[in-house]
Design a protein around this motif. Sequence first.
Motif, PDB file in Angstrom:
ATOM      1  N   ILE A 228      41.535 141.112  88.294  1.00  0.00           N
ATOM      2  CA  ILE A 228      40.168 140.769  87.872  1.00  0.00           C
ATOM      3  C   ILE A 228      39.622 139.606  88.704  1.00  0.00           C
ATOM      4  O   ILE A 228      38.512 139.666  89.219  1.00  0.00           O
ATOM      5  CB  ILE A 228      40.150 140.405  86.365  1.00  0.00           C
ATOM      6  CG1 ILE A 228      40.438 141.645  85.521  1.00  0.00           C
ATOM      7  CG2 ILE A 228      38.823 139.782  85.957  1.00  0.00           C
ATOM      8  CD1 ILE A 228      40.432 141.409  84.030  1.00  0.00           C
TER       9      ILE A 228
ATOM     10  N   GLU B 286      35.325 139.610  81.465  1.00  0.00           N
ATOM     11  CA  GLU B 286      35.938 139.806  80.139  1.00  0.00           C
ATOM     12  C   GLU B 286      35.467 138.660  79.257  1.00  0.00           C
ATOM     13  O   GLU B 286      34.956 137.641  79.759  1.00  0.00           O
ATOM     14  CB  GLU B 286      37.468 139.827  80.238  1.00  0.00           C
ATOM     15  CG  GLU B 286      38.058 138.588  80.889  1.00  0.00           C
ATOM     16  CD  GLU B 286      39.320 138.092  80.202  1.00  0.00           C
ATOM     17  OE1 GLU B 286      39.562 138.448  79.037  1.00  0.00           O
ATOM     18  OE2 GLU B 286      40.053 137.309  80.815  1.00  0.00           O
TER      19      GLU B 286
ATOM     20  N   GLN C 163      32.236 145.514  75.899  1.00  0.00           N
ATOM     21  CA  GLN C 163      33.402 145.285  75.042  1.00  0.00           C
ATOM     22  C   GLN C 163      32.939 144.787  73.678  1.00  0.00           C
ATOM     23  O   GLN C 163      31.957 144.048  73.576  1.00  0.00           O
ATOM     24  CB  GLN C 163      34.323 144.218  75.640  1.00  0.00           C
ATOM     25  CG  GLN C 163      35.131 144.688  76.828  1.00  0.00           C
ATOM     26  CD  GLN C 163      36.131 143.637  77.298  1.00  0.00           C
ATOM     27  OE1 GLN C 163      35.988 142.457  77.004  1.00  0.00           O
ATOM     28  NE2 GLN C 163      37.137 144.066  78.034  1.00  0.00           N
TER      29      GLN C 163
ATOM     30  N   VAL D 286      37.479 140.552  69.567  1.00  0.00           N
ATOM     31  CA  VAL D 286      37.820 139.680  68.429  1.00  0.00           C
ATOM     32  C   VAL D 286      38.742 138.591  68.960  1.00  0.00           C
ATOM     33  O   VAL D 286      39.654 138.885  69.738  1.00  0.00           O
ATOM     34  CB  VAL D 286      38.545 140.487  67.320  1.00  0.00           C
ATOM     35  CG1 VAL D 286      39.106 139.567  66.232  1.00  0.00           C
ATOM     36  CG2 VAL D 286      37.599 141.511  66.704  1.00  0.00           C
TER      37      VAL D 286
ATOM     38  N   LEU E 240      46.291 140.396  82.714  1.00  0.00           N
ATOM     39  CA  LEU E 240      45.665 139.080  82.592  1.00  0.00           C
ATOM     40  C   LEU E 240      46.770 138.068  82.310  1.00  0.00           C
ATOM     41  O   LEU E 240      47.743 138.376  81.632  1.00  0.00           O
ATOM     42  CB  LEU E 240      44.632 139.080  81.451  1.00  0.00           C
ATOM     43  CG  LEU E 240      43.560 140.185  81.527  1.00  0.00           C
ATOM     44  CD1 LEU E 240      43.996 141.430  80.787  1.00  0.00           C
ATOM     45  CD2 LEU E 240      42.252 139.704  80.951  1.00  0.00           C
TER      46      LEU E 240
ATOM     47  N   TYR F  48      48.589 135.849  78.375  1.00  0.00           N
ATOM     48  CA  TYR F  48      49.302 136.330  77.183  1.00  0.00           C
ATOM     49  C   TYR F  48      50.666 135.676  76.979  1.00  0.00           C
ATOM     50  O   TYR F  48      51.388 135.379  77.927  1.00  0.00           O
ATOM     51  CB  TYR F  48      49.479 137.847  77.241  1.00  0.00           C
ATOM     52  CG  TYR F  48      48.167 138.574  77.102  1.00  0.00           C
ATOM     53  CD1 TYR F  48      47.468 138.549  75.900  1.00  0.00           C
ATOM     54  CD2 TYR F  48      47.607 139.256  78.170  1.00  0.00           C
ATOM     55  CE1 TYR F  48      46.249 139.197  75.761  1.00  0.00           C
ATOM     56  CE2 TYR F  48      46.385 139.899  78.048  1.00  0.00           C
ATOM     57  CZ  TYR F  48      45.718 139.865  76.840  1.00  0.00           C
ATOM     58  OH  TYR F  48      44.510 140.491  76.709  1.00  0.00           O
TER      59      TYR F  48
ATOM     60  N   ALA G 113      43.117 153.771  77.964  1.00  0.00           N
ATOM     61  CA  ALA G 113      43.199 152.581  77.102  1.00  0.00           C
ATOM     62  C   ALA G 113      41.817 152.294  76.516  1.00  0.00           C
ATOM     63  O   ALA G 113      40.899 151.926  77.247  1.00  0.00           O
ATOM     64  CB  ALA G 113      43.702 151.386  77.893  1.00  0.00           C
TER      65      ALA G 113
HETATM   66  P1  HAM Z   1      41.258 144.417  79.132  1.00  0.00           P
HETATM   67  O1  HAM Z   1      42.460 145.250  78.949  1.00  0.00           O
HETATM   68  O2  HAM Z   1      40.944 143.966  80.504  1.00  0.00           O
HETATM   69  O3  HAM Z   1      41.403 143.168  78.152  1.00  0.00           O
HETATM   70  O4  HAM Z   1      39.993 145.194  78.583  1.00  0.00           O
HETATM   71  C1  HAM Z   1      39.949 145.680  77.254  1.00  0.00           C
HETATM   72  C2  HAM Z   1      39.358 147.072  77.223  1.00  0.00           C
HETATM   73  O5  HAM Z   1      38.086 147.092  77.894  1.00  0.00           O
HETATM   74  C3  HAM Z   1      40.168 148.122  77.958  1.00  0.00           C
HETATM   75  O6  HAM Z   1      41.223 148.628  77.142  1.00  0.00           O
HETATM   76  C4  HAM Z   1      39.117 149.199  78.211  1.00  0.00           C
HETATM   77  O7  HAM Z   1      38.919 150.006  77.067  1.00  0.00           O
HETATM   78  C5  HAM Z   1      37.867 148.372  78.462  1.00  0.00           C
HETATM   79  N1  HAM Z   1      37.623 148.270  79.911  1.00  0.00           N
HETATM   80  C6  HAM Z   1      38.207 147.411  80.778  1.00  0.00           C
HETATM   81  N2  HAM Z   1      37.752 147.617  82.019  1.00  0.00           N
HETATM   82  C7  HAM Z   1      36.869 148.642  81.952  1.00  0.00           C
HETATM   83  C8  HAM Z   1      36.043 149.334  82.905  1.00  0.00           C
HETATM   84  N3  HAM Z   1      36.014 149.000  84.176  1.00  0.00           N
HETATM   85  N4  HAM Z   1      35.253 150.347  82.447  1.00  0.00           N
HETATM   86  C9  HAM Z   1      35.233 150.693  81.149  1.00  0.00           C
HETATM   87  N5  HAM Z   1      35.974 150.069  80.212  1.00  0.00           N
HETATM   88  C10 HAM Z   1      36.788 149.059  80.594  1.00  0.00           C
HETATM   89  C11 HAM Z   1      40.477 142.171  78.062  1.00  0.00           C
HETATM   90  O8  HAM Z   1      39.393 142.196  78.565  1.00  0.00           O
HETATM   91  C12 HAM Z   1      40.912 141.030  77.170  1.00  0.00           C
HETATM   92  N6  HAM Z   1      39.837 140.023  77.157  1.00  0.00           N
HETATM   93  C13 HAM Z   1      41.232 141.515  75.765  1.00  0.00           C
HETATM   94  C14 HAM Z   1      41.640 140.408  74.856  1.00  0.00           C
HETATM   95  C15 HAM Z   1      40.856 139.759  73.959  1.00  0.00           C
HETATM   96  N7  HAM Z   1      42.832 139.867  74.782  1.00  0.00           N
HETATM   97  C16 HAM Z   1      42.830 138.898  73.879  1.00  0.00           C
HETATM   98  N8  HAM Z   1      41.613 138.820  73.399  1.00  0.00           N
END
Ligand code: HAM
Length: 422
Positions: free
Chosen positions: A59, A84, A129, A132, A262, A265, A282
């Motif tokens: 990222i 994010e 997104q 939580v 990321l 964690y 995912a």
């Molecule tokens: P992440 O896995 O990067 O985690 O993103 C979470 C979700 O966002 C993914 O499982 C997916 O469903 C969606 N997503 C990510 N990238 C894309 C993309 N390019 N296009 C469409 N959907 C996408 C996070 O972002 C962390 N901030 C989660 C978190 C919150 N961990 C702790 N608190």
Amino acid sequence: MLARLRGFQDLLGADARAVSRVEECARAMAHRYNLNEIRVPMMERIDLYQRSTGETSDIVSKQMYLVQRSDESQGKEAMILRPEGTPGVVRAYIETGLDRGDPYQRFFYWGPMLRYERPQKGRYRQFHQFGVEIFGRADAACDAELMLMIDDLMRELGLAVRFEINSLGCDTPDCRPRFRAALLEYGRAHWDELCADCHQRLERNPLRLLDYKIDADRVAASAPKSLDYLCGECRAHFDTVKQILSQAKVPYVVKPSLVRGLDYYTRTAFEVVSADVGSQSAVAAGGRYDGLVKELGGAPMAGTGFAIGIERTALALLARGYQSEGGPDVALASLGDAASLAAITLGHDLRAQNLRVEVLPADRKLKAALTIASRMGAHYAVIIGDNELSRGVVQLRDLRASVQREVSIAGLAAEITSSARS
Ligand code: HAM
């Protein structure tokens, strides 16, 4: 023709309705779990992400959208369009002093995120997104509760998902540092089989080796596993998470190769996978990040959270045959001058009864007006002519059943709501 940017979407019709449905259900879930909304900016300083998501993460190293202010007199400043939500929420939590004044907080947020990724179905450069973040809770029950939230939401949406969970351990010397050292050793022993990208990753952050995309299965199968290096407390924490999930009948598998892309964690990390959305499966992911608040300048504080990918969840919904009622409950077709004026007031009265109403333009022939009403997906057409108006009645036509009858204007709303229910 000025086309939209690659990886950016226009959503309309059923696609937009499916996305709205996911958002509405997510908000309702947030209400049931006593989460409070937080709204944070789209744009932040770059170092916030370098220090949280991590400089070696894809990222930050490859996918950031940078914005540069054009006001040269003030000096240049580069900012990031958020990829994010977590770092911004943590920053806000610290900046508002909650970490020291009122540390237990349960937040939800929603919004667009931007990542420069290779676009494909389910993977976009702008996506949304629903996230939580919970602060001030170090207990395993809180990690499990996050997964119950997602399970609740997916059930309400009618989607079958599976949780993949792992524990990444903590930073006490007999836990993750040992795992890190083992990965480093493994990487050095397999140096010739790894790509140049991995060589860099290995030196800067050996955990990133497990994101190795080229030969992920082989690396995942033979590389050291974090679960084999957990300290006693992390092991007990993970056991409790699993116990609660089993008790609550949340379908999960332990996936020892899961490290997440990321850097922040600690302990529990998870991904939520749907069988309905192809390779980008995912639909949500998250985990615990007990060191992040302190890392960003706040008090030592436990944190844990997740984010749902709204478009991906909507794709799963559409793949399951989700059909929304796009059209109005009633389309009003008027014939004649007095009737066309009366139709406007009648529409107003019906809307006051919470019905969705379209007052059709009065310049059409009846047949053309009914065609428009059908095309919109209206359930009923109400036909009102000057003659009917003088008798205080209208024609109520059920466009789905193709039946028509005369009803009094006074009883129209009640008639529509009761026939729609029967
Ligand atoms: P992440 O896995 O990067 O985690 O993103 C979470 C979700 O966002 C993914 O499982 C997916 O469903 C969606 N997503 C990510 N990238 C894309 C993309 N390019 N296009 C469409 N959907 C996408 C996070 O972002 C962390 N901030 C989660 C978190 C919150 N961990 C702790 N608190």
